[in-house]
Design an enzyme around this catalytic site. Structure first.
Site: not given
Length: 451
Positions: A146, A210, A244, A263, A267
């Site tokens: 990743h 993610e 996430d 971000k 989440s």
């Protein structure tokens, strides 16, 4: 360290028949902990098949004794934090007592069955919530594949950061926007560069999922007192799934010190914490490193961790679109990966996190980072699945995706398996993308940013 005991017995069956199905996430060998709302009250419980053991109601039956009773009494406030902070023997005792009470030949079976709706409500009849109070959230970056791919997408001369093979890289996330599985993820606003290179402000055009695993801290450590590597797993109460969510265009434009607004908008975690003890049958050696990689420094190299710091855990992501659901097309699996794709173990993450004296606290969440592997199907986010948008993902509805669109739903799942053991799951981590809300008191028209 968790050892095998009677709760792991593959021959054990439950009188809760839904727990005995071959594909059950929550057989009697699992018994994960969570929290839920029932009758307007916050409660704690343990999943078994399609039901939940209401721990407060169970405590009131006076069927528990000793350490198990003490552990059960600790969760009367409706959160798991007090239980998670107890010595491991108390949690193990409660798990053992639950296994005995739910076993097919349990002496207390008839008593529990007579009040089953009070003590063991159906999971579908309650509202699941965050399993504990999460004070801090740290997200790591521990998949080499990743990390290297994203470095190439950004055009870096060396796509793998120099520190990656020496320590588990991480950033401090935002615990306030952590939410339990289900519901919506609202498309966020932010600044980014458009196709012509202009800086825009508006709803994020490139949303991504993610797929991660997260460790939940049980007992913390005092400030200034590092946790030794081979003690680190004893500080982990258990694990849950983590999505996430990422606004990639915002993240890539803003990221200097680390991820921030790309971000912090949302989440998602799965509602059930699978305990470290439940995962004992699935322990394996830490993933092997390539020849020529730097030696692990002594404070991150533990004999026990190298022998059993890995988990035989497969992880999956499914995608459905609004059109697929309208036309009754089943969700499509887009990711199938394995925890072996992490370069660092969770014990190493804990040891590194505390190596400068930082104190972890009960309920802290530590994300693994996106668990991507080398193969195409093990790419654990859309950015990688589409080679940063160069190869759109084709869907059975005739649609394609390079990023998540409004109405798209992602469902994460995982299964731990090993020869001679009953396979266990983690439940779902599910959420659907919702359109951006109107921006309050916008001082100017939004150039090129409207989704």
């Amino acid at each position: 360290m968790s050892a095998l005991n009677s709760t792991h017995d593959p021959a054990r069956r439950s009188w809760i028949e839904s727990a005995n199905a071959g594909n059950a996430d929550f057989p009697i060998q699992n018994l994960p902990f969570g929290a839920f709302v029932r009758g307007g009250e916050l409660r704690t419980g343990v999943a078994i098949g399609d039901r939940i053991v209401d721990l407060r109601a169970l405590h009131d039956t006076a069927l528990l004794e000793g350490d198990a009773a003490l552990a059960c009494a600790s969760v009367r406030d409706g959160t798991l934090n007090a239980l998670m902070a107890l010595d491991a023997r108390h949690v193990s005792a409660l798990r053992g007592a639950l296994s005995a009470l739910l076993a097919q030949n349990a002496p207390a079976r008839s008593r529990l069955e007579s009040s089953i709706d009070a003590v063991l409500p159906q999971m579908n009849d309650v509202q699941l919530t965050l399993p504990c109070t999460i004070g801090d959230y740290t997200d790591f970056l521990t998949s080499l594949h990743h990390t290297e791919r994203h470095g190439r997408y950004k055009g870096l001369a060396d796509p793998l950061p120099a520190a990656f093979k020496s320590l588990p890289i991480a950033y401090h996330g935002r615990a306030s926007s952590l939410r339990v599985s289900g519901g919506e993820v609202r498309r966020p606003y932010g600044q980014y560069r458009d196709a012509e290179g202009r800086v825009c402000f508006g709803p994020a055009p490139m949303l991504d999922f993610e797929l991660e695993l997260a460790a939940v801290i049980g007992r913390g450590n005092p400030l200034t007192q590092a946790i030794p590597i081979d003690d680190a797993r004893a500080h982990i109460f258990g694990y849950c799934l983590l999505n996430d969510w990422s606004a990639k265009t915002i993240q890539w434009f803003e990221q200097v010190l680390g991820p921030f607004l790309g971000k912090s908008f949302h989440s998602s975690i799965s509602p059930w914490i699978v305990t470290d003890e439940a995962l004992a049958p699935f322990r394996k050696a830490a993933p092997a490193r390539a020849a020529g990689d730097p030696a692990i420094l002594p404070h991150l190299h533990g004999v026990q961790d190298q022998q059993s710091g890995g988990l035989d855990l497969q992880l999956f992501a499914q995608l459905s679109t609004a059109a697929m659901r309208r036309d009754h097309i089943e969700p499509v699996r887009i990711t199938h990966t394995h925890l072996d794709n992490l370069y660092w173990t969770f014990a190493q993450m804990v040891a590194h996190h505390t190596s400068n004296g930082c104190n972890l606290r009960t309920g802290d969440l530590l994300g693994s980072g996106t668990i991507s592997g080398a193969s195409d199907e093990s790419r654990a986010c859309l950015t990688e699945l589409t080679d940063a948008g160069k190869k759109p993902l084709a869907l059975p509805s005739g649609e394609s995706r390079i990023a998540l669109e409004d109405g798209d739903e992602i469902v994460l799942s995982a299964r731990a398996s090993a020869p001679g053991a009953v396979s266990i799951g983690f439940g779902e981590c599910r959420a659907r993308i919702a359109p951006a809300l109107p921006y309050p008191h916008a001082p100017y028209p939004l150039p090129h940013g409207e989704h």
